[in-house]
Design an enzyme around this catalytic site. Structure first.
Site, PDB file in Angstrom:
ATOM      1  N   VAL A  86       0.869  -1.187   0.000  1.00 39.31           N
ATOM      2  CA  VAL A  86       0.000   0.000   0.000  1.00 39.31           C
ATOM      3  C   VAL A  86       0.904   1.234   0.000  1.00 39.31           C
ATOM      4  CG1 VAL A  86      -1.845  -1.214   1.223  1.00 39.31           C
ATOM      5  CG2 VAL A  86      -0.151   0.067   2.544  1.00 39.31           C
ATOM      6  N   SER A 140      12.531  -3.566  -4.914  1.00 38.24           N
ATOM      7  CA  SER A 140      12.873  -2.767  -6.094  1.00 38.24           C
ATOM      8  C   SER A 140      12.689  -3.593  -7.348  1.00 38.24           C
ATOM      9  CB  SER A 140      14.325  -2.284  -6.038  1.00 38.24           C
ATOM     10  OG  SER A 140      14.609  -1.579  -7.240  1.00 38.24           O
ATOM     11  N   GLY A 141      12.295  -2.902  -8.406  1.00 37.74           N
ATOM     12  CA  GLY A 141      12.200  -3.585  -9.693  1.00 37.74           C
ATOM     13  C   GLY A 141      10.995  -3.204 -10.508  1.00 37.74           C
ATOM     14  N   HIS A 219      19.399   3.185  -2.343  1.00 40.39           N
ATOM     15  CA  HIS A 219      19.282   2.618  -3.704  1.00 40.39           C
ATOM     16  C   HIS A 219      18.600   3.644  -4.607  1.00 40.39           C
ATOM     17  CE1 HIS A 219      16.653   0.815  -6.758  1.00 40.39           C
ATOM     18  NE2 HIS A 219      17.533  -0.168  -6.884  1.00 40.39           N
ATOM     19  N   ARG A 485      35.430  31.986  10.158  1.00 43.70           N
ATOM     20  CA  ARG A 485      34.526  31.667  11.275  1.00 43.70           C
ATOM     21  C   ARG A 485      35.070  32.207  12.580  1.00 43.70           C
ATOM     22  NH1 ARG A 485      34.030  26.449  12.635  1.00 43.70           N
ATOM     23  NH2 ARG A 485      31.939  26.700  13.470  1.00 43.70           N
ATOM     24  N   HIS A 491      34.796  31.137  16.546  1.00 46.65           N
ATOM     25  CA  HIS A 491      34.472  29.697  16.526  1.00 46.65           C
ATOM     26  C   HIS A 491      35.711  28.818  16.684  1.00 46.65           C
ATOM     27  CE1 HIS A 491      30.322  30.479  15.790  1.00 46.65           C
ATOM     28  NE2 HIS A 491      30.586  31.191  14.695  1.00 46.65           N
TER      29      HIS A 491
HETATM   30  C1  6PG Z   1      12.390   0.742  -7.639  1.00 45.39           C
HETATM   31  C2  6PG Z   1      12.080   2.179  -7.876  1.00 45.39           C
HETATM   32  C3  6PG Z   1      10.728   2.501  -7.366  1.00 45.39           C
HETATM   33  C4  6PG Z   1      10.191   3.799  -7.936  1.00 45.39           C
HETATM   34  C5  6PG Z   1      10.399   4.947  -7.014  1.00 45.39           C
HETATM   35  C6  6PG Z   1      11.058   6.166  -7.542  1.00 45.39           C
HETATM   36  O1  6PG Z   1      13.427   0.503  -7.076  1.00 45.39           O
HETATM   37  O2  6PG Z   1      11.595  -0.105  -8.040  1.00 45.39           O
HETATM   38  O3  6PG Z   1      13.004   3.002  -7.239  1.00 45.39           O
HETATM   39  O4  6PG Z   1      10.760   2.421  -5.988  1.00 45.39           O
HETATM   40  O5  6PG Z   1      10.546   4.025  -9.214  1.00 45.39           O
HETATM   41  O6  6PG Z   1       9.112   5.214  -6.581  1.00 45.39           O
HETATM   42  O7  6PG Z   1      10.122   7.048  -8.000  1.00 45.39           O
HETATM   43  P1  6PG Z   1      10.358   8.581  -8.278  1.00 45.39           P
HETATM   44  O8  6PG Z   1      11.301   8.668  -9.420  1.00 45.39           O
HETATM   45  O9  6PG Z   1       8.976   9.028  -8.651  1.00 45.39           O
HETATM   46  O10 6PG Z   1      10.815   9.233  -7.031  1.00 45.39           O
END
Ligand code: 6PG
Length: 518
Positions: A86, A140-141, A219, A485, A491
């Site tokens: 979600v 991710s993916g 990542h 500074r 400082h």
């Molecule tokens: C992934 C992507 C995924 C998505 C992000 C980035 O690893 O599958 O990173 O998480 O593309 O939501 O989105 P934005 O470019 O909109 O920030």
């Protein structure tokens, strides 16, 4: 938590959220022999998932749609495993509370797979302690990854991970451990694929609650930089060398066969080659140059500033998107601001120079990529130190070699660097990266000289070179900064000829004598 049996393929899994990611993760589980019950507040999405499963697996498919959370929980056996897909933020909390109301109990496991903010994940694990096991696994993916093998970054209680591991290993992307290259589950154009038995799964336990989401956030920070670097190369090739989208696609294809081999390089070539179905022009020329963002790149930049970890290339990628979005202002200022060309004659670049520039640009991208990854890994190391996490950086690089958006041949070098030295201070210190930088840094400098003369903005490439040059400088001008500074704010400063940590102040507005400060 007492010892629990690991999840087996006889165990039905619950998946909540039938958006693109949730539906495809559920179908991936079915591919791998796990029966799945699914729910979404939007009944049409549930119906859509059921219909797709029936189309792919037949009428008695192992994917069952549910009309309520109570129905979903009643179909699962204890300890129930419920996967959440979600939107990050409040929806995660509200589903967790609704699940509790629907009868979730203390042994049950809820796994958040969204792009949640890592600190929210830590708070959630504490909040739901004793009520159920809140676990998280960044994914991710994108759509295809979720369906045929994503990269998975699980974190939380170790015992929950031990239960979940067989399922996570089954659905994850796989890598050939020898070559480090992805093992494909689908032939081109296929829409369904059998489970994969061979290969090393791109799923590894990252650490305590929050660690997996932090690693996924970084990542994405690297993803932003990788994408922007490629875009800067495209900008230079199109605006300064006058190349067409299709010509640039061919250059990207050839780069994808060398050290820049990566998913993002390959899809960039594909995007460039795509014809606009409406006008017949190159689609990329019709797409508005106004970038969106959902926030994970921003979180990475904020974290780097909070930790004091230099990550300028990652931050510049976020700024580049923000600047691109100020489209109207750019249209106005583009009419009035001069380029201020220095020694450019205006003559067309010769074919020989063009070839040399393209080659220099390939080197530039490689250096930019090394800088981006170096910043990301240093960020993870610094945050791990403040959080007390023991991150395994070779494992992190390993699970990014397939399934995820930043998958690249180059990650194999990072695996090797951290395998050789698990507590490596910086990627630049690894012999292989030293070799690559030594070989390619001139190309980065040459590309920037050319691009800057032409007035092409290259924020990520420029920042990568400054980052490199800063680490290459045994001495930076921060001595003057400390003097400034001390001048206006007392400082204090340290001296080359005094022990580290001993501070001094000069009485700038009085006798200009130096005093030791405690
Ligand atoms: C992934 C992507 C995924 C998505 C992000 C980035 O690893 O599958 O990173 O998480 O593309 O939501 O989105 P934005 O470019 O909109 O920030």
């Amino acid at each position: 938590m007492p010892d629990k049996a690991v999840v087996t393929s006889a165990q039905r899994i619950g998946v909540i959220g039938m958006g693109v990611m949730g539906k495809n993760l559920a179908l991936n589980m079915v591919d791998n022999g796990y029966p799945v019950s699914v729910f979404d507040l939007d009944a049409q999405r549930v119906a859509g998932a059921v219909a797709q499963a029936e189309q792919e697996f037949g009428c008695n498919s192992a994917l069952q749609g549910c009309q309520s959370l109570e129905q979903l929980l009643s179909q699962l056996t204890s300890p129930r495993i419920v996967i959440l897909s979600v939107p990050a933020g409040a929806p995660v909390d509200s589903v967790c509370h609704a699940l509790l109301k629907a009868g979730l109990d203390a042994e049950d496991i809820v796994v958040d797979t969204g792009n949640s903010l890592w600190t929210d994940t830590i708070a959630r694990e504490q909040h739901f302690q004793g009520k159920f096991h809140f676990f998280s696994s960044a994914v991710s993916g994108g759509e295809v990854g979720a369906r045929f093998g994503p990269s998975l970054m699980p974190s939380g209680e170790m015992q929950v991970w031990q239960q979940l591991a067989p399922l996570w290993h089954a659905i994850a992307a796989k890598v050939d451990p020898e070559t480090g290259l992805p093992v494909s589950r689908t032939a081109a154009g296929q829409t369904k694929a059998p489970a994969l038995q061979q290969g090393e799964p791109c799923a590894a336990f990252i650490g305590p609650a929050g660690a997996g989401h932090y690693v996924k956030m970084v990542h994405n920070g690297i993803e932003y930089a990788d994408m922007q670097l490629i875009c800067e190369a495209y900008h230079l090739l199109s605006s300064a060398l006058g190349m067409t989208a299709v010509e640039i696609a061919a250059v990207f294809d050839s780069w994808d066969k060398g050290p820049l081999n990566s998913y993002l390089m390959a899809i960039s070539a594909e995007v460039l080659r795509q014809q606009d179905p409406v006008t017949g022009a190159a689609l990329v020329d019709m797409i508005l140059d106004k970038a969106g963002q959902k926030g994970t790149g921003l979180w990475t930049a904020v974290s780097s500033l909070e930790l004091g970890t230099p990550a300028p290339t990652l931050a510049e990628a976020v700024y580049a998107r923000a600047l691109s979005a100020r489209h109207e202002l750019r249209q106005r200022l583009s009419q009035t601001l001069p380029v201020g060309r220095c020694d450019i004659s205006g003559a067309a670049v010769s074919e020989t120079d063009k070839t040399a520039l393209i080659s220099a640009l390939e080197s530039a991208l490689l250096c930019g990529k090394i800088a981006g990854y170096a910043q990301g890994f240093q960020l993870m190391a610094d945050n791990a130190a403040t959080q007390g996490w023991q991150l395994n950086f070779a494992d992190i690089a390993r699970i990014w070699r397939a399934g995820c958006i930043i998958r690249a041949g180059f990650l194999q070098h990072i695996v090797a660097a951290y395998e050789a030295e698990p507590s490596l201070a910086h990627l630049f210190a690894a012999p292989e990266f030293n070799r690559l930088l030594t070989e390619h840094i001139t190309g980065l400098r040459q590309s920037l000289v050319f691009g800057i003369q032409q007035g092409i903005p290259m924020p990520c490439l420029t920042s990568a070179l400054s980052y490199y040059d800063s680490y290459r400088s045994a001495r930076l001008p921060a001595n003057l900064l400390q003097g400034q500074r001390d001048y206006f704010g007392a400082h204090s400063f340290e001296r080359h000829d005094a022990p580290a940590g001993q501070h001094f102040h000069l009485n700038w507005s009085g006798d200009r004598q130096q005093h030791a400060v405690n």
